[in-house]
Scaffold this active site. Structure first.
Site, PDB file in Angstrom:
ATOM      1  N   HIS A 195     -11.838 -14.196   2.891  1.00 59.64           N
ATOM      2  CA  HIS A 195     -13.005 -13.315   2.827  1.00 59.64           C
ATOM      3  C   HIS A 195     -14.270 -14.087   2.478  1.00 59.64           C
ATOM      4  CE1 HIS A 195     -10.228  -9.597   2.221  1.00 59.64           C
ATOM      5  NE2 HIS A 195     -10.027 -10.250   3.344  1.00 59.64           N
ATOM      6  N   GLU A 235     -10.018 -13.318  -2.203  1.00 59.92           N
ATOM      7  CA  GLU A 235      -9.193 -13.779  -1.076  1.00 59.92           C
ATOM      8  C   GLU A 235      -9.894 -14.922  -0.350  1.00 59.92           C
ATOM      9  OE1 GLU A 235      -7.230 -10.979   1.539  1.00 59.92           O
ATOM     10  OE2 GLU A 235      -7.861 -12.129   3.293  1.00 59.92           O
ATOM     11  N   GLU A 255     -11.239  -6.398  -4.727  1.00 57.45           N
ATOM     12  CA  GLU A 255     -11.200  -7.428  -3.681  1.00 57.45           C
ATOM     13  C   GLU A 255     -12.399  -7.301  -2.748  1.00 57.45           C
ATOM     14  OE1 GLU A 255      -7.491  -7.470  -1.595  1.00 57.45           O
ATOM     15  OE2 GLU A 255      -8.281  -8.705   0.038  1.00 57.45           O
ATOM     16  N   ASP A 294       2.467   1.751   3.330  1.00 56.59           N
ATOM     17  CA  ASP A 294       3.392   0.745   3.874  1.00 56.59           C
ATOM     18  C   ASP A 294       4.816   1.198   3.585  1.00 56.59           C
ATOM     19  OD1 ASP A 294       1.230  -0.931   4.400  1.00 56.59           O
ATOM     20  OD2 ASP A 294       1.477  -2.079   2.536  1.00 56.59           O
ATOM     21  N   LYS A 325     -14.936  -8.352   0.467  1.00 52.78           N
ATOM     22  CA  LYS A 325     -14.892  -8.843   1.854  1.00 52.78           C
ATOM     23  C   LYS A 325     -16.244  -8.517   2.484  1.00 52.78           C
ATOM     24  CE  LYS A 325     -11.990  -8.579   6.010  1.00 52.78           C
ATOM     25  NZ  LYS A 325     -10.830  -7.949   6.641  1.00 52.78           N
ATOM     26  N   ASP A 355      -5.475 -13.499  -3.541  1.00 52.99           N
ATOM     27  CA  ASP A 355      -4.928 -13.413  -2.181  1.00 52.99           C
ATOM     28  C   ASP A 355      -5.114 -14.760  -1.489  1.00 52.99           C
ATOM     29  OD1 ASP A 355      -4.228 -10.804  -2.562  1.00 52.99           O
ATOM     30  OD2 ASP A 355      -5.568  -9.961  -1.035  1.00 52.99           O
ATOM     31  N   MET A 406       2.183  -5.825  -7.889  1.00 52.11           N
ATOM     32  CA  MET A 406       0.909  -5.197  -7.514  1.00 52.11           C
ATOM     33  C   MET A 406       1.134  -4.056  -6.531  1.00 52.11           C
ATOM     34  SD  MET A 406      -1.315  -5.212  -4.687  1.00 52.11           S
ATOM     35  CE  MET A 406      -1.959  -6.623  -3.801  1.00 52.11           C
ATOM     36  N   ASP A 431      -1.692 -13.157   1.311  1.00 52.03           N
ATOM     37  CA  ASP A 431      -2.179 -12.047   2.138  1.00 52.03           C
ATOM     38  C   ASP A 431      -2.541 -12.591   3.515  1.00 52.03           C
ATOM     39  OD1 ASP A 431      -2.967  -9.657   3.061  1.00 52.03           O
ATOM     40  OD2 ASP A 431      -4.775  -9.473   1.854  1.00 52.03           O
ATOM     41  N   ASP A 485      -6.614 -14.474   8.670  1.00 44.20           N
ATOM     42  CA  ASP A 485      -5.396 -14.334   7.853  1.00 44.20           C
ATOM     43  C   ASP A 485      -4.328 -15.379   8.159  1.00 44.20           C
ATOM     44  OD1 ASP A 485      -6.221 -12.181   6.283  1.00 44.20           O
ATOM     45  OD2 ASP A 485      -5.567 -10.701   7.735  1.00 44.20           O
ATOM     46  N   HIS A 490       0.883  -1.165   0.000  1.00 44.60           N
ATOM     47  CA  HIS A 490       0.000   0.000   0.000  1.00 44.60           C
ATOM     48  C   HIS A 490       0.921   1.215   0.000  1.00 44.60           C
ATOM     49  CE1 HIS A 490      -2.246  -3.062   2.342  1.00 44.60           C
ATOM     50  NE2 HIS A 490      -3.333  -2.518   1.852  1.00 44.60           N
ATOM     51  N   ASP A 544     -11.640 -12.266  11.088  1.00 44.98           N
ATOM     52  CA  ASP A 544     -10.666 -12.226   9.985  1.00 44.98           C
ATOM     53  C   ASP A 544      -9.304 -12.744  10.466  1.00 44.98           C
ATOM     54  OD1 ASP A 544      -9.297 -11.556   7.694  1.00 44.98           O
ATOM     55  OD2 ASP A 544      -9.314  -9.405   8.079  1.00 44.98           O
TER      56      ASP A 544
HETATM   57  C1  GCO Z   1      -7.753  -7.380   4.646  1.00 42.81           C
HETATM   58  C2  GCO Z   1      -7.476  -7.270   3.178  1.00 42.81           C
HETATM   59  C3  GCO Z   1      -6.260  -6.490   2.866  1.00 42.81           C
HETATM   60  C4  GCO Z   1      -6.124  -6.198   1.395  1.00 42.81           C
HETATM   61  C5  GCO Z   1      -5.044  -5.197   1.185  1.00 42.81           C
HETATM   62  C6  GCO Z   1      -4.748  -4.942  -0.252  1.00 42.81           C
HETATM   63  O1  GCO Z   1      -8.613  -8.167   4.986  1.00 42.81           O
HETATM   64  O2  GCO Z   1      -7.118  -6.712   5.450  1.00 42.81           O
HETATM   65  O3  GCO Z   1      -7.368  -8.539   2.651  1.00 42.81           O
HETATM   66  O4  GCO Z   1      -5.132  -7.139   3.343  1.00 42.81           O
HETATM   67  O5  GCO Z   1      -5.873  -7.334   0.647  1.00 42.81           O
HETATM   68  O6  GCO Z   1      -5.424  -4.031   1.820  1.00 42.81           O
HETATM   69  O7  GCO Z   1      -5.784  -4.299  -0.831  1.00 42.81           O
HETATM   70 MN    MN Z   2      -6.482  -9.312   0.837  1.00 40.72          MN
HETATM   71 MN    MN Z   3      -8.084 -10.118   4.255  1.00 38.85          MN
END
Ligand code: GCO
Ligand code: MN
Ligand code: MN
Length: 389
Positions: free
Chosen positions: A221, A218, A182, A58, A184, A246, A89, A288, A258, A55, A256
């Site tokens: 998600h 993703e 993306e 970041d 979610k 992702d 990306m 991700d 991850d 990002h 969430d």
């Molecule tokens: C999340 C998202 C993020 C995005 C990222 C790129 O759930 O936090 O998946 O990680 O993928 O912001 O757009």
């Molecule tokens: Mn993501």
């Molecule tokens: Mn995510």
């Protein structure tokens, strides 16, 4: 972990925000020291990743001066060269700063919407300096807790307007980006707009530049919403809209999480890898996800290596499944063909309709002749995954 080399053909990437995640959660602060983008590049170089994504913030803090920005860019470019890393990306942080407390492109405030577009334009410039060709849009705070607060139809219109504007900017600046949306369903908002990948697949044909736009699904998600992720990816692939993916993991219906790819739902991960490999997906495979809160940076490296290794092992298993004679024999048996009938149903015509109505198709006979040993097929699949076949 035994010697292992990630294959560059898979284009394994990580985000600065993933391996650099210091392990904070809503109930406790960071447990790992924050490391710099250059240190993250060194870590990714060491584990053999193909690339790194970011990002805007970041890499460059939101309040950095122009001179600071340029220095950061130079240092990071050098770190990328030293580690042989690409940046496939880039994306915009439209969710951390307090200004985005009620969303960015869908905010009720026209000034905030304009700021969000302006911030994205600058972030697209930054990504382009690193050669990024995919631009991800994740609508982190594009949503509501209460529908009293925003008009959901306006939200769609505002989002479309922002994207149409940014597509023109992409063309005018000759960035050559493909946009990847993306979805979610929730977190950080109570309800996020465009909750599932299919929501974006239905938006894309209504945009001004539909060919420029695709999706970035993703795993976690769709699993948060209890949905079959593989089917969402199949829908994107079938429409030639899978621009990015992702990879991570997630227990169904939980917060969430991850988690590391494949660590929670191995069978789903297997079918996902098989789908991507069978259909020749050749975009980046982006992890991700982040390491457990208990991990230190040595263990973060194991997390990164494990993500790539699991993908490659599952790709091997998928090839084994495709080459398995018994499995292929079963597939042939369960897929019943009938050239004459298929000719009738392939294309509508008055004559075909008439012929079809005259066919003596008996439901009970069809049922009795339909042999479906799905338990056998699934168990053979499980034995491949479990490594005994
Ligand atoms: C999340 C998202 C993020 C995005 C990222 C790129 O759930 O936090 O998946 O990680 O993928 O912001 O757009
Ligand atoms: Mn993501
Ligand atoms: Mn995510």
């Amino acid at each position: 972990m035994a010697a292992f080399k990630p294959d560059p053909k898979y284009k394994f990437t990580f985000g600065l925000w993933t391996v650099g995640n210091p392990g904070g959660d809503p109930f406790g602060g960071p447990v790992r020291e924050k490391i710099s983008p250059v240190e993250i590049a060194n870590l990714l170089g060491e584990v053999g990743a193909y690339g790194v994504n970011f990002h805007d913030n970041d890499l460059v803090p939101i309040d950095a001066t122009a001179a600071e920005r340029d220095q950061i860019v130079r240092d990071f470019q050098k770190a990328l060269r030293n580690n042989g890393l690409k940046v496939p990306m880039a994306t915009t942080n439209l969710f951390s700063a307090p200004v985005f407390k009620d969303g960015a492109f869908t905010s009720n405030n026209a000034k905030v919407r304009a700021y969000a577009i302006q911030k994205t334009m600058r972030a697209m410039e930054l990504g382009a300096e690193f050669g990024a060709k995919i631009y991800v849009f994740w609508g982190g705070r594009e949503g509501v807790e209460s529908d009293a607060t925003k008009n959901p139809v306006d939200a769609i219109k505002r989002f479309r307007e922002a994207i149409d504007f940014l597509c023109e900017w992409n063309i005018q600046q000759k960035f050559g980006y493909k946009f990847a949306f993306e979805a979610k369903p929730n977190e950080p908002r109570g309800h996020i707009y465009f909750a599932v990948t299919g929501s974006y697949l239905s938006l894309i044909p209504t945009l001004k530049y539909p060919d420029m736009c695709g999706v970035n699904p993703e795993v976690a998600h769709e699993h948060m919403a209890g949905l079959n992720f593989v089917h969402q990816v199949a829908a994107a692939l079938e429409q030639k809209k899978l621009f990015h993916i992702d990879l991570n993991d997630q227990e169904f219906g939980r917060y969430d999480q991850d988690f590391r790819f494949g660590s929670a739902n191995l069978k789903h991960a297997f079918f996902l890898v098989k789908l991507l490999e069978d259909y020749g997906y050749n975009g980046p495979r982006h992890f991700d996800s982040h390491a457990y809160r208990q991990s230190d940076y040595e263990d973060v490296k194991e997390f990164a290596r494990g993500s790539m290794r699991t993908y490659q092992l599952l790709a091997e298993k998928a090839a084994r499944w495709n080459a398995d004679k018994e499995i292929q024999g079963l597939l042939k048996e369960i897929n019943v063909e009938d050239a004459a009938l298929e000719k009738l149903t392939k294309k509508f015509s008055a004559a075909n309709a008439k012929k079809l109505l005259a066919e003596p198709l008996n439901h009970d006979e069809l049922h009795k002749a339909n042999y479906l040993p799905y338990e056998k097929l699934d168990q053979l699949t499980m034995e491949i995954i479990m490594g005994v076949r």
